[in-house]
Design a protein around this motif. Structure first.
Motif, short mmCIF file in Angstrom:
data_model
loop_
_atom_site.label_atom_id
_atom_site.label_comp_id
_atom_site.label_asym_id
_atom_site.label_seq_id
_atom_site.Cartn_x
_atom_site.Cartn_y
_atom_site.Cartn_z
N ALA A 71 0.81 -1.19 0.02
CA ALA A 71 0.01 -0.05 0.09
C ALA A 71 1.01 1.27 -0.20
O ALA A 71 0.29 2.38 -0.19
N ASP A 72 1.96 1.18 0.12
CA ASP A 72 3.15 2.24 0.32
C ASP A 72 3.55 2.63 -1.17
O ASP A 72 4.32 2.16 -1.71
N GLU A 73 3.16 3.64 -1.83
CA GLU A 73 3.33 4.01 -2.88
C GLU A 73 4.71 4.35 -3.11
O GLU A 73 5.85 3.63 -4.23
N THR A 74 5.63 5.02 -2.27
CA THR A 74 7.11 5.22 -2.42
C THR A 74 7.91 3.86 -2.58
O THR A 74 8.77 3.74 -3.31
N ALA A 75 7.48 2.99 -1.18
CA ALA A 75 8.22 1.76 -1.42
C ALA A 75 8.18 1.04 -2.69
O ALA A 75 9.07 0.43 -3.07
N MET A 76 6.89 0.87 -3.03
CA MET A 76 6.53 0.13 -4.43
C MET A 76 7.45 0.69 -5.52
O MET A 76 8.13 -0.13 -6.51
N ASN A 77 7.37 1.95 -5.74
CA ASN A 77 8.09 2.82 -6.72
C ASN A 77 9.65 2.34 -6.68
O ASN A 77 10.10 2.03 -7.73
N ASN A 78 10.11 2.80 -5.59
CA ASN A 78 11.44 2.58 -5.41
C ASN A 78 11.95 1.07 -5.42
O ASN A 78 12.78 1.05 -6.23
N MET A 79 10.96 0.00 -5.27
CA MET A 79 11.51 -1.15 -5.64
C MET A 79 11.58 -1.53 -7.14
O MET A 79 12.38 -2.13 -7.52
N PHE A 80 10.49 -1.15 -7.78
CA PHE A 80 10.50 -1.39 -9.32
C PHE A 80 11.42 -0.39 -10.03
O PHE A 80 12.26 -1.03 -10.97
N ASP A 81 11.82 0.51 -9.31
CA ASP A 81 12.78 1.61 -10.15
C ASP A 81 14.15 0.93 -9.88
O ASP A 81 14.95 1.07 -11.08
#
Length: 589
Positions: A71-81
């Protein structure tokens, strides 16, 4: 060569349970895995086991992303980036992460927990899938794990009492998986959902079933304990389930001393012992009843669920099942006809002396015109109308409605604001007969999967969280203090109607357009069914929530008179005995 050798699978919520079992199967079949979750320790333990399971001679790897909440937008974005920067290509995304969410009557549920459950199950699945597109190539596969207690199909509802946010999120997830198959076709990405059914897991045995049993006890009170006292006791007693006899006795004794509040501790200890035994008995009964809906009475093992997920990742099988929701649960669940078309006809009610409140989140002029038609229907039959218009409604529509009816522009996303204005309407205008919430139409969108996170959350607020907020605060208006003492709901009457979103209109409506709307209808159908089951079967109340879905699959214009007829039926005595609670009033199927 093993079946998934040289492939990479990313599994959300994979430190324990089903997610870990899926990662294990992938490893055993030669794949590399990326595991992630909120807690570091379980992931590290899982990684050790997974590395030990790598077949000899196979160059697979296990990678951890700890502290990643879906549910954490930043954490998910960072992982996929990070994966994209490292040129990692992921072949399979398994949307597995989830939580049980609140296990209580909707009237008593925390709206923050409601939104959090939607955020993890639905938004987590949506955003994880969207971000995964950064690292997926053609023939990639998105597998979404749902639940059997939800919306198996649009016309088959499985209410799951005490689990309203969970069923809403899961129903929407099923329809989201279908939508993604439409929107990702040009990328060659396949999307499938699967409902594995009851699975042996600590979450069911130690959390869901005991909490459901505890809620039954809270609703009615137990022995000489009122619901608030039962609730306080349950929080102390539930962690004792499954512990040894001495730990249980010691825990009950401590709970009795802590919650005595002037009562006889010896008597309270006896009551708490009986309460815990009753909770355990009911939990076992719920489990037993569920198993009796399965031919061999066996829940699936986590390994069997993992095996089915890997089968869905097979290239040929995936091509055949793209866009499907696979009901792998084997549960024979007797389904009442919760979905109807036009409502039964009733004699036109006299609304004299009664107030109908509209909460409005209009999208376009036809939404405002619908409010006008329905409000005039109330007024010409003697009733009074108050319109509370969302701040997000376009200014010209606010002015259109305000120019015709008593109106205020308010923040209907805010539960305290909703409660305040409902009280104002009752005090200044008169007794509230019913509340009609207009969700508005789905805005015209090319692809949901191309939305920003903020735009997506605007939609989940508009079509899920805001209707839930209005509904819960209306329940409080009908039954003041009912969340603390559910016994007050018995025989109380009241009407709540949610209208929308509409199906698209026209002869050239695409499958994608229909599938987009169905994501949000897919949340409201099981939500409505679940809450009504709680009201009727658990709380013995005559309050009902109806959801009306205008429009038809043939793209015909909606008929607002049919919605007015549905409201007439909703406020009649007949509605309390109706098992149909969602009506597609313009359908002739």
């Amino acid at each position: 060569m093993l079946k998934f050798q040289n492939k990479i699978a990313l599994i959300t919520g994979s430190g324990t349970g089903i997610g870990k079992a899926i990662a294990t199967k992938f490893i055993e079949e030669g794949a590399s895995v990326i595991i992630l979750g909120r807690r570091k320790e379980p992931l590290e333990e899982a990684a050790k086991e997974l590395k030990a399971s790598i077949p000899q001679g196979v160059n697979s790897s296990v990678r951890i992303f700890a502290g990643v909440d879906v549910a954490d937008e930043t954490a998910m974005n960072n992982m996929f980036d990070t994966l994209k920067t490292e040129n990692v290509t992921v072949d399979y995304i398994i949307n597995n992460a989830g939580v049980s969410g609140p296990v209580t009557c909707f009237a008593n549920a925390s709206l923050e927990e409601f939104k959090s459950t939607i955020g993890i199950h639905l938004t987590g699945t949506f955003w994880g899938s969207v971000q995964a597109l950064k690292v997926m190539k053609e023939e990639g596969k998105i597998i979404t794990i749902s639940t059997f207690f939800t919306e198996e199909r649009p016309l088959e509802q499985r209410p799951y009492r005490f689990r309203s946010p969970y069923t809403a999120a899961q129903g929407a997830k099923n329809r989201l998986a279908e939508l993604m198959s439409w929107e990702l076709t040009d990328k060659g990405i396949i999307s499938i959902a699967t409902n594995p059914g009851p699975v042996h897991s600590d979450r069911i045995y130690k959390t869901v079933y005991p909490k459901a049993a505890a809620e039954f006890m809270r609703v009615s009170g137990f022995e000489d304990l009122v619901p608030t006292e039962v609730d306080a006791a349950n929080r102390e007693l539930l962690p004792l389930l499954g512990e040894d006899e001495n730990t249980v006795k010691e825990g009950i004794s401590k709970a009795a001393q802590k919650l005595a509040n002037g009562k006889d501790i010896s008597k309270l200890t006896e009551t708490f012992t009986n309460l815990l035994n009753k909770i355990q008995s009911i939990a076992e009964k719920v489990q037993n009843n569920t198993s009796h809906m399965i031919a061999n009475r066996e829940f699936l093992s986590q390994g069997q669920v993992a095996e089915s997920v890997l089968n869905l990742c097979d290239d040929e099988i995936a091509k055949i099942l793209n866009g499907k929701v696979i009901p792998g649960d084997r549960v024979f669940y007797p389904v009442k006809p919760h979905i109807g078309t036009t409502t039964p006809g009733v004699h036109q009610p006299d609304f004299t002396g009664k107030t109908v409140v509209f909460t409005i989140d209009a999208t376009d002029k036809t939404d405002a015109q619908r409010v006008e038609f329905l409000a005039q229907h109330i007024e010409k039959n003697g009733g009074k109308v108050a319109c509370f218009i969302s701040q997000s409604t376009p200014t010209e529509l606010q002015e259109y409605i305000s120019g015709k009816f008593h109106s205020h522009v308010v923040d209907i996303k805010n539960p305290d604001e909703v409660a305040k204005w409902l009280n104002t309407a009752k005090t200044n205008i008169g007794e509230i007969l019913g509340v009609i919430h207009i969700t508005g139409k789905l805005p015209e969108i090319s692809k949901l999967t191309e939305l920003s996170r903020a735009k997506w959350e605007e939609l989940t607020d508009k079509f899920i969280s805001t209707p839930a907020t209005v509904a819960q605060r209306t329940l409080e208006q009908f039954v003041p203090g009912g969340s603390n003492d559910p016994r007050l709901y018995k025989d109380v009457k009241g009407a709540i109607m949610i209208i929308g979103p509409d199906l698209p209109i026209g002869k050239k409506v695409t499958g994608t357009q229909r599938a987009q709307v169905e994501v949000f209808r897919g949340a409201l159908r099981p939500f409505t069914t679940t809450v009504n089951q709680e009201l009727s079967d658990v709380l013995s109340s005559k309050i009902r929530i109806f959801t009306i879905f205008p429009g038809s699959v043939t793209g015909t214009e909606p008929n607002n008179q049919r919605i007015a007829d549905a409201f007439n039926f909703l406020v009649s005595d007949n509605s309390a005995s109706s098992s149909e609670v969602t009506f597609c009033v313009d359908e002739v199927r």
